[in-house]
Design a protein around this motif. Structure first.
Motif, short mmCIF file in Angstrom:
data_model
loop_
_atom_site.label_atom_id
_atom_site.label_comp_id
_atom_site.label_asym_id
_atom_site.label_seq_id
_atom_site.Cartn_x
_atom_site.Cartn_y
_atom_site.Cartn_z
N PRO A 182 0.93 -1.38 0.02
CA PRO A 182 0.01 -0.06 0.01
C PRO A 182 0.82 1.50 -0.10
O PRO A 182 0.57 2.29 -0.50
N ALA B 108 -3.09 5.51 -1.47
CA ALA B 108 -3.61 4.17 -0.83
C ALA B 108 -3.02 4.11 0.58
O ALA B 108 -1.83 4.07 0.94
N THR B 109 -4.11 3.76 1.37
CA THR B 109 -3.61 3.40 3.03
C THR B 109 -3.74 2.05 3.31
O THR B 109 -3.07 1.52 4.08
N SER B 110 -4.65 1.27 2.68
CA SER B 110 -4.94 0.10 3.25
C SER B 110 -4.94 -0.80 1.77
O SER B 110 -4.81 -0.47 0.55
N ASP C 41 -7.87 -0.08 -0.56
CA ASP C 41 -7.48 1.05 -1.62
C ASP C 41 -6.64 0.61 -2.62
O ASP C 41 -6.91 0.79 -3.94
N VAL D 215 -8.85 -1.52 -5.00
CA VAL D 215 -9.66 -0.62 -5.96
C VAL D 215 -8.86 0.02 -7.03
O VAL D 215 -9.24 -0.07 -8.22
N VAL D 216 -7.77 0.51 -6.51
CA VAL D 216 -6.87 1.29 -7.69
C VAL D 216 -6.46 0.27 -8.59
O VAL D 216 -6.32 0.47 -9.77
#
Lengths: 331, 339
Positions: free
Chosen positions: B183, B189-191, B194, B197-198
């Motif tokens: 991440p 993105a932190t998790s 994320d 999703v990206v």
């Protein structure tokens, strides 16, 4: 397998030893071709395909006759000559009736202009020539090579078959595009090598297809009869085995032309096809990548041209498949 | 599976000699246009380029094969060698295996997801098409499939970029993010969520671009295979017994109809690899496809040979997987028997 009396005539007329072979195949192949033609006459799919191919071929022929013909015929302003010095300014005009930052589309450039102000319609026109040439020539190379390998391999069997089929599988295992790119990197980045490369890369498809048919055809009685009559092996393969195994290969060849056009478009897109300033569809698409925002039509037209042409060959291939043999397996 | 070995040796042979025929001197590429004679000789000796062609070929075969017996000067006159060595990239100055390990996951992600996309759409579409033969639904799906097999994948990519990235501005147009990436290394993105999703956003367009051809080809096969099964006597018998059409489709006809589909998936693999080269170029994805193009442009011999070999191995593994799934679907086919 339908077979007429022509072969039997050939067998009575035993000419082994005289060096001349009996001419027994003419009647049969003509009948075969005629049957095919009359069968696809009622098939709308094949006819639509044939119509599209005719249009594209006509365009390609006109574009091939001479640059000058077009110049005189359409007047210089209508088509910017594809070989003329490109203008340095960016003029990406839209097709007629539309407007963008560069101005209004006019009839002077019905499909708009590219990043160098050249007429897109004219370049598409000339691109047809290259697409058709590449499609036909590479398929003929693949067809001849594949027929040779496939018929020999299927007819002789044994170790010949093993060796040839392993070689063909190896060629098949290297991805088509990668093989052609490596081939062109080794021998030269131009259209001739693109055609040869695509042709060689398509040999496995034809060889495998023909071999699978030859293996069953060689067991037919007329082949045994010809062998018993002392007809030379080369002659048996050429005159009896190959023609009677050819239907699926013909279908595949039609589809292969379309495929070759797609692949060469991809090659040109990567910069491995016809070199600028000779226009080809894939190269136009590559050049359009930086101009997609100001003039999306620059990318749309060449793609549609490829789509239209390839649809033609696929329709004809499907129609031929239905006409020649409804049970041919789809490869 | 043993049949794969001569094929792989064949691939090594073809790529070795083809690569050798690429004009230009690798030493010049590494040292610039006019290197001193000693420098050039040193480089040649280091990479074994001063050896004759056939020696280099034998050496390369030995490096590539996992097990090899290298001749030695003293008793017992051979030394066993283990492990795969694809050499060093002349351009990147790192081992070829390292470069490939970096790029291969990206390409595999792209290819696997595009096949998944193709199958998820094509199988239902083909079945519906066969079930409603010559109805409007069938016509629409056949036209879609025809256009799908006739459109260059890279053009679909360009059009998708134009629509979804430029005009609608909802999806990214370049590069790929691996779903298992750290991440911290992914923007905004932190998790893990994320990152996923990206990664999904980045994958969507290339996946559709590459998968459309496969989707169309599989739809066509699925339809014709299904039609063939539906005309079989056992289906008519089931109908006569009053078995519901849905049950016939899902229980009886579905399984045998998948055999030609598997065949076509196997055959589509090489097309998909070629398509991946183009898709990676269109979407500026740093995968195997772009790697081989740069390698060819840089005359990076070891890298060209290494990437081609890996592509060949991917194909061979794919074919073996196809054979295994054949046996899984059709109990009559026993794996390891005749081809």
């Amino acid at each position: 397998m339908a077979h007429d009396s022509a072969t039997d005539d050939g067998l009575t007329e035993d000419s082994v030893g005289t060096g001349t072979e009996p001419d027994v195949r003419g009647v049969e192949s003509r009948v075969g071709a005629w049957n095919t033609l009359s069968q696809i006459r009622g098939d709308p799919t094949a006819l639509a395909g044939l119509a599209i191919i005719s249009v594209v071929t006509l365009v390609a022929l006109i574009a091939s006759v001479d640059y000058y013909l077009l110049d005189y015929w359409l007047a210089e302003t209508f088509w910017v000559h594809p070989a003329r010095d490109p203008q340095e300014v960016e003029i990406l005009l839209p097709p007629v009736g539309l407007e963008n930052d560069f101005g209004q589309g006019t009839w002077e450039h019905p499909l708009g202009t590219d990043h160098r102000g050249r007429d897109i319609a004219a370049r598409l026109f000339y691109g047809t020539r290259i697409a058709m040439l590449v499609g036909f020539v590479s398929t003929v190379i693949g067809l001849v090579g594949g027929t040779l390998v496939g018929s020999v391999s299927g007819y002789y069997g044994g170790w010949v078959d093993d060796v040839l089929m392993r070689a063909v599988e190896t060629l098949y295992a290297i991805p088509f595009l990668v093989l052609v790119i490596a081939f062109m990197a080794a021998f030269g980045r131009n259209l001739t090598y693109a055609m040869i490369g695509v042709g060689i890369a398509s040999i496995p498809t034809f060889a495998r297809l023909l071999r699978s048919r030859v293996v069953s055809v060689r067991e037919e009685e007329y082949v045994a009869a010809a062998r018993a009559a002392g007809v030379r092996t080369r002659w048996i393969i050429l005159r009896h085995v190959v023609p009677n195994s050819f239907a699926p290969v013909l279908v595949q060849a039609t589809l292969q032309i379309g495929l070759a056009i797609l692949i060469v478009a991809g090659l040109s897109f990567l910069g491995f096809g016809a070199q600028p300033p000779t226009p080809s569809w894939g190269q136009m698409l590559n050049q359009s990548r930086d101009s997609m925002l100001p003039n999306p039509w620059f990318s749309i037209w060449p793609g549609l041209a490829i789509l239209f042409t390839v649809v033609g060959f696929n329709l004809l291939g499907d129609g031929l498949r239905d006409a020649l043999d409804p049970h041919i397996e789809e490869e | 599976m043993l049949q794969a070995i001569p094929v792989i040796v064949g691939i090594v042979t073809i790529t070795f000699f083809l690569t050798d025929a690429i004009p230009g001197d690798p030493v010049q590429i590494m040292l610039g246009p006019s290197p001193s004679a000693e420098q050039a000789a040193a480089i040649r000796a280091k990479y074994g380029l001063d050896q004759p062609l056939w020696i280099r070929y034998i050496n390369y075969l030995g490096d590539v094969s996992p097990v090899w017996i290298a001749p030695a000067a003293s008793f017992p006159f051979f030394t066993p060698e283990f492990g795969v060595d694809l050499g060093r990239s002349l351009y990147y100055q790192v081992p070829v295996t390292q470069k490939i390990a970096e790029r291969l996951p990206v390409t595999l992600l792209l290819m696997v997801s595009s096949f998944a996309f193709a199958l998820v759409i094509a199988i239902p579409l083909g079945i519906i098409s066969a079930q409603r033969r010559n109805e409007p639904t069938d016509h629409v799906s056949r036209v879609v499939a025809l256009i799908g097999v006739s459109t260059p994948s890279f053009w679909i990519g360009l059009m998708l970029i134009m629509i979804f990235a430029f005009h609608l501005d909802v999806l990214p147009a370049t590069s790929l993010v691996l779903p298992w990436a750290d991440p911290a290394s992914v923007d905004a993105a932190t998790s893990r969520i994320d990152v996923l999703v990206v990664a999904g956003e980045h994958l969507l367009l290339p996946m559709v671009s590459l998968g459309t051809l496969q989707m169309a080809a599989i739809t066509r096969i699925e339809r014709s295979a299904m039609l063939e099964q539906l005309s079989e006597e056992y289906v008519q018998l089931a109908r006569a017994y009053g078995v519901r059409e849905r049950t016939i489709l899902s229980k009886h006809a579905f399984r045998p109809a998948q055999l030609p589909v598997i065949t076509i998936v196997g055959l589509q693999l090489t097309t998909a690899i070629g398509g991946a080269v183009l898709t990676e170029t269109v979407f500026s994805i740093n995968g195997m496809g772009r790697l081989i193009i740069t390698a060819i442009n840089n005359q990076d011999y070891p890298l060209v040979m290494g990437t081609t070999l890996v592509f060949g191995v991917v194909f061979v593994v794919g074919v073996i997987l196809t054979d295994i799934s054949y046996a899984y679907i059709d109990p009559r086919v026993s794996y390891g028997g005749d081809r």
